[in-house]
Design a protein around this motif. Structure first.
Motif, PDB file in Angstrom:
ATOM      1  N   GLN A  81      -9.253   1.900   3.584  1.00  0.00           N
ATOM      2  CA  GLN A  81      -8.880   1.144   3.061  1.00  0.00           C
ATOM      3  C   GLN A  81      -9.756   1.103   2.608  1.00  0.00           C
ATOM      4  OE1 GLN A  81      -9.770  -3.247   3.491  1.00  0.00           O
ATOM      5  NE2 GLN A  81      -7.357  -3.579   2.425  1.00  0.00           N
ATOM      6  N   ARG A  82     -11.437   1.178   3.131  1.00  0.00           N
ATOM      7  CA  ARG A  82     -12.652   1.438   2.790  1.00  0.00           C
ATOM      8  C   ARG A  82     -12.977   2.768   1.780  1.00  0.00           C
ATOM      9  NH1 ARG A  82     -16.777   4.503   3.372  1.00  0.00           N
ATOM     10  NH2 ARG A  82     -16.259   5.148   5.079  1.00  0.00           N
ATOM     11  N   TYR A 119      -3.463   4.300   5.330  1.00  0.00           N
ATOM     12  CA  TYR A 119      -4.024   2.462   5.056  1.00  0.00           C
ATOM     13  C   TYR A 119      -2.955   2.704   6.016  1.00  0.00           C
ATOM     14  CZ  TYR A 119      -5.272  -2.229   4.375  1.00  0.00           C
ATOM     15  OH  TYR A 119      -5.049  -3.319   4.411  1.00  0.00           O
ATOM     16  N   PHE A 179     -10.972   4.018   0.440  1.00  0.00           N
ATOM     17  CA  PHE A 179      -9.726   3.851  -1.323  1.00  0.00           C
ATOM     18  C   PHE A 179     -10.522   3.278  -1.973  1.00  0.00           C
ATOM     19  CE2 PHE A 179      -7.327   0.625  -3.077  1.00  0.00           C
ATOM     20  CZ  PHE A 179      -6.345   2.248  -4.467  1.00  0.00           C
ATOM     21  N   TRP A 180     -11.400   1.964  -2.133  1.00  0.00           N
ATOM     22  CA  TRP A 180     -12.091   1.055  -2.640  1.00  0.00           C
ATOM     23  C   TRP A 180     -13.194   1.572  -3.332  1.00  0.00           C
ATOM     24  CZ3 TRP A 180      -8.954  -1.464  -5.618  1.00  0.00           C
ATOM     25  CH2 TRP A 180      -8.545  -2.300  -4.794  1.00  0.00           C
ATOM     26  N   LYS A 181     -13.503   2.689  -2.305  1.00  0.00           N
ATOM     27  CA  LYS A 181     -15.109   3.556  -2.972  1.00  0.00           C
ATOM     28  C   LYS A 181     -14.666   4.668  -4.165  1.00  0.00           C
ATOM     29  CE  LYS A 181     -18.695   6.780  -0.767  1.00  0.00           C
ATOM     30  NZ  LYS A 181     -18.916   7.394   0.291  1.00  0.00           N
ATOM     31  N   LEU A 215      -3.739   5.713  -0.227  1.00  0.00           N
ATOM     32  CA  LEU A 215      -3.294   4.716   0.614  1.00  0.00           C
ATOM     33  C   LEU A 215      -1.952   4.859   1.124  1.00  0.00           C
ATOM     34  CD1 LEU A 215      -2.691   2.762  -3.287  1.00  0.00           C
ATOM     35  CD2 LEU A 215      -3.649   1.665  -1.117  1.00  0.00           C
ATOM     36  N   PRO A 247      -6.532   8.960  -4.334  1.00  0.00           N
ATOM     37  CA  PRO A 247      -6.439   7.328  -4.292  1.00  0.00           C
ATOM     38  C   PRO A 247      -4.826   7.102  -3.461  1.00  0.00           C
ATOM     39  CG  PRO A 247      -5.926   7.746  -6.428  1.00  0.00           C
ATOM     40  CD  PRO A 247      -7.079   9.227  -5.448  1.00  0.00           C
ATOM     41  N   SER A 259       0.776  -1.553   0.018  1.00  0.00           N
ATOM     42  CA  SER A 259      -0.128  -0.069  -0.282  1.00  0.00           C
ATOM     43  C   SER A 259       1.168   0.865  -0.096  1.00  0.00           C
ATOM     44  CB  SER A 259      -1.136   0.053   1.650  1.00  0.00           C
ATOM     45  OG  SER A 259      -1.806  -1.244   1.141  1.00  0.00           O
ATOM     46  N   VAL A 276     -11.609   4.710  -5.691  1.00  0.00           N
ATOM     47  CA  VAL A 276     -11.887   3.537  -7.159  1.00  0.00           C
ATOM     48  C   VAL A 276     -12.647   2.993  -8.160  1.00  0.00           C
ATOM     49  CG1 VAL A 276     -10.323   1.699  -8.184  1.00  0.00           C
ATOM     50  CG2 VAL A 276      -9.283   3.006  -6.597  1.00  0.00           C
ATOM     51  N   GLY A 277     -13.922   2.692  -7.119  1.00  0.00           N
ATOM     52  CA  GLY A 277     -15.316   2.560  -7.807  1.00  0.00           C
ATOM     53  C   GLY A 277     -15.963   3.219  -8.216  1.00  0.00           C
TER      54      GLY A 277
END
Length: 146
Positions: free
Chosen positions: A114-115, A91, A117-119, A88, A84, A28, A121-122
């Protein structure tokens, strides 16, 4: 306190959970730093494009407005890399804190970073997939017009 999450101090997270998260920390951090470096190169490319366009734009038959637009596009792309990368690194830092102080609060904090970050990215992926057809249609129309 994290919104919507009960962060009362409870039992210490298991060593196996902490170990699995600790193993993601280095990657990360590495990807976050690569993102910052990429962001810097994209900004430099935008500045170089702007300067080159201002100096050579009229000689190449390209309007200065187009060059400014392309430079601004580079800055938008750089900004989309920065967030992002920041998440990272956040995180990775929170995992480090979890390893030092293995509490449920620190576990929830790391997983929340982490959540987020992925939100991002999505959402970014959805926006990109929505924009692609319009770009393709625009390129077809622009190509047909020339």
């Amino acid at each position: 306190m994290l919104k919507g999450i009960d962060t009362a101090i409870g039992p210490e997270p298991s060593g196996a959970v902490i170990e699995q998260l600790r193993r993601t920390k280095g990657w990360s951090r590495f990807l976050g730093i690569i993102g910052y470096i990429s962001c810097g190169f994209i900004v430099l490319a935008g500045i170089a494009l702007a300067l080159n366009g201002l100096v050579m734009g009229s000689a190449m038959g390209v309007s200065k407005g187009f060059i400014v637009l392309m430079s601004m596009f580079n800055f938008v792309i750089a900004a989309s890399y920065f967030y992002p990368s920041f998440k990272l690194n956040q995180y990775a830092s929170r995992i480090g804190k979890l390893v030092q102080q293995p509490t449920e609060d620190n576990l929830v904090s790391a997983l929340d970073a982490q959540r987020v970050f992925w939100k991002f990215v999505g959402i970014f992926m959805m926006v990109t997939l929505i924009i692609y057809p319009f770009v393709c249609i625009g390129l077809i129309i622009f190509g047909a017009a020339t």
